[in-house]
Design an enzyme around this catalytic site. Structure first.
Site, mmCIF file in Angstrom:
data_model
loop_
_atom_site.group_PDB
_atom_site.id
_atom_site.type_symbol
_atom_site.label_atom_id
_atom_site.label_comp_id
_atom_site.label_asym_id
_atom_site.label_seq_id
_atom_site.Cartn_x
_atom_site.Cartn_y
_atom_site.Cartn_z
ATOM 1 N N TRP A 190 -2.505 9.552 3.699
ATOM 2 C CA TRP A 190 -3.458 9.115 2.670
ATOM 3 C C TRP A 190 -4.704 10.017 2.760
ATOM 4 O O TRP A 190 -5.260 10.205 3.854
ATOM 5 C CB TRP A 190 -3.823 7.653 2.937
ATOM 6 N N ASP A 215 -2.422 1.678 10.553
ATOM 7 C CA ASP A 215 -2.973 1.393 9.238
ATOM 8 C C ASP A 215 -1.930 0.548 8.508
ATOM 9 O O ASP A 215 -0.843 1.035 8.193
ATOM 10 C CB ASP A 215 -3.240 2.712 8.497
ATOM 11 N N LYS A 269 -3.154 -4.753 -1.645
ATOM 12 C CA LYS A 269 -1.852 -4.680 -2.322
ATOM 13 C C LYS A 269 -1.081 -5.989 -2.191
ATOM 14 O O LYS A 269 -0.583 -6.512 -3.175
ATOM 15 C CB LYS A 269 -0.992 -3.565 -1.743
HETATM 16 N N1 PGU Z 1 -4.599 2.990 3.923
HETATM 17 C C1 PGU Z 1 -3.623 3.455 3.143
HETATM 18 C C2 PGU Z 1 -2.430 4.077 3.764
HETATM 19 C C3 PGU Z 1 -3.743 3.342 1.739
HETATM 20 O O1 PGU Z 1 -2.764 3.802 0.974
HETATM 21 C C4 PGU Z 1 -4.893 2.753 1.188
HETATM 22 C C5 PGU Z 1 -5.073 2.645 -0.298
HETATM 23 C C6 PGU Z 1 -5.869 2.270 2.070
HETATM 24 C C7 PGU Z 1 -5.682 2.399 3.430
HETATM 25 C C8 PGU Z 1 -7.142 1.620 1.618
HETATM 26 O O2 PGU Z 1 -6.983 0.526 0.859
HETATM 27 P P1 PGU Z 1 -8.149 -0.538 0.621
HETATM 28 O O3 PGU Z 1 -8.235 -0.664 -0.847
HETATM 29 O O4 PGU Z 1 -9.385 -0.018 1.236
HETATM 30 O O5 PGU Z 1 -7.644 -1.744 1.289
HETATM 31 N N2 PGU Z 1 -4.538 3.673 -1.059
HETATM 32 C C9 PGU Z 1 -4.250 3.554 -2.467
HETATM 33 C C10 PGU Z 1 -5.410 3.003 -3.284
HETATM 34 C C11 PGU Z 1 -6.420 3.950 -3.817
HETATM 35 C C12 PGU Z 1 -7.239 4.616 -2.728
HETATM 36 O O6 PGU Z 1 -6.983 5.802 -2.464
HETATM 37 O O7 PGU Z 1 -8.106 3.941 -2.138
HETATM 38 C C13 PGU Z 1 -3.693 4.863 -2.962
HETATM 39 O O8 PGU Z 1 -3.462 4.981 -4.161
HETATM 40 O O9 PGU Z 1 -3.399 5.726 -2.122
#
Ligand code: PGU
Length: 412
Positions: free
Chosen positions: A142, A223, A259
């Protein structure tokens, strides 16, 4: 008297340069500006219904009703560590209700601002109190991980994870890189539904990773942003974490309810640090408070109250698991539909990874040029690494996406 020497262009901030948009959230910014009725946002990992709309879970609506109708609910500050019930229930959710670490009071849990905030607080704690400042993150991962941990004061390195040739796990590379890491280094692991690749280790592979990490004293930082979203089952998706906790050693876990409860904008999550003993956990918690207090003082109450209401009521918990499974199943169904559509069109390439990959995303293998082509010609928005959010797709839009992919791979 105002002096012109202090400013250019009428502003003391005139030297501030224009920053580029975030690689993930910026996709939504571009999508919002596109007037085309055909447009489709497969960038951000956010669940949409078959009708293409955001979803508020029924069980969340019910919990909110209960909260609104309860006159004893007030808007006082929460403690620095957040809502106590929420913290206990969150630890149980990820580690299991029979977890010895919980029974022995070895877990320090603090409510944080969703997954991102949990990672950041964990990172800052480690930078202050842990002897090894290097954190290894998977390649790729990510996009925000590097920034979060660097700003927390850690030094970020990567370990091999994904093999583009097999579109699978590069286990050999992963084990070699972790073997070469300095003893004690921190290792970021995606608990399930790896973002962006959709490739998770099998339980046997997890066991190999665990044995290596424990033998080298590497510190796991999980994570967990997708518990329940990978398999549709909350316990199955927590297996990796539970294997590491079961061996009695220490680890950190960042949980997000964005999510799996659809609470994206509520910013509700938790950081748990599993410690070697109950008295260490008490001291760790006391230091987590010192990290949090100057950052945002204490966390918001509403989202955590929703989560606690659902997790502590048997019947509501059950309703949640059914709604969660339905979201996971719809994503799996979208994988099948897209795969079938590409096969029916005879689109060159082996697209079986679409159905093999796990969780919210397909890591298509499309190049950034092909992505740009799909955006300009077909108004399909996705991250430039070729990741598509399957949760943003619907049956109605599958033919349009398949047309776009077909055109991209045959013309570019
Ligand atoms: N860790 C991972 C692996 C993730 O994919 C995401 C969110 C988070 C943490 C953080 O999520 P929180 O909203 O803070 O609980 N990833 C999504 C959402 C958009 C973003 O980048 O924040 C994504 O599309 O990768």
């Amino acid at each position: 008297m105002a002096s012109e020497d202090h400013s250019h262009g009428g502003s003391v901030f005139a030297n501030v340069t224009q920053a580029t948009e975030d690689p993930i959230l910026g996709v939504t910014v571009a999508y919002n500006k596109d007037p085309s009725p055909m447009k489709l946002n497969l960038g951000v990992g956010a669940y949409r219904t078959e009708e293409g709309n955001p979803l508020v879970l029924n069980v969340v609506r019910r919990a909110e009703q209960l909260l609104v109708n309860d006159p004893s609910r007030v808007k006082e500050y929460l403690p620095i560590t957040g809502l106590a019930d929420f913290n206990k229930l969150s630890a149980k959710l990820i580690f299991g209700s029979d977890s010895p670490a919980i029974q022995e009071n070895r877990v320090a849990t603090v409510q944080c601002l969703s997954g991102t905030g949990s990672l950041r607080v964990g990172g800052e704690f480690l930078a202050r109190h842990y002897h090894e400042r290097t954190i290894y993150i998977p390649q790729p991962t990510w996009g925000n991980h590097t920034k979060v941990f660097t700003l927390a004061g850690l030094s970020v390195k990567t370990y091999r994870y994904y093999d583009p040739a097999t579109r699978g796990l590069n286990l050999e590379g992963l084990l070699a890189d972790l073997s070469a890491a300095p003893s004690g280094a921190i290792v970021l692991l995606h608990a399930c539904a790896h973002n962006p690749t959709g490739v998770d280790p099998t339980l046997e592979q997890w066991e190999q990773i665990r044995l290596l990490m424990r033998s080298k004293g590497l510190l796991p930082f999980f994570d967990s942003a997708y518990q329940g979203f990978a398999s549709g089952n909350l316990d199955a998706d927590a297996q990796s974490v539970r294997m590491f906790v079961a061996d009695g050693s220490e680890c950190l876990t960042a949980q997000s309810y964005a999510k799996n409860m659809g609470l994206y904008g509520e910013r509700v999550g938790a950081l748990s640090i599993v410690c070697g003993s109950a008295d260490v956990a008490v001291r760790v918690e006391s230091q987590l408070k010192l990290v949090i207090r100057p950052m945002y003082s204490n966390p918001p109450i509403h989202g955590a109250s929703i989560v606690a209401t659902i997790l502590k009521d048997r019947e509501m918990y059950h309703e949640w698991t059914i709604e969660l499974k339905a979201m996971a199943d719809r994503i799996i169904n979208m994988r099948e539909q897209l795969f079938d559509a590409l096969r029916a069109k005879g689109t060159p390439g082996d697209w079986s990874h679409i159905i093999k990959q796990i969780g919210m995303f397909t890591f298509t293998g499309l190049t950034s040029e092909q992505v740009t082509f799909m955006t300009t010609e077909y108004h399909i928005y996705m991250t430039s690494d070729g990741r598509i959010s399957m949760a943003g797709l619907s049956s109605q839009k599958v033919p349009h996406l398949a047309d776009a992919i077909h055109a991209a791979v045959t013309q570019h």
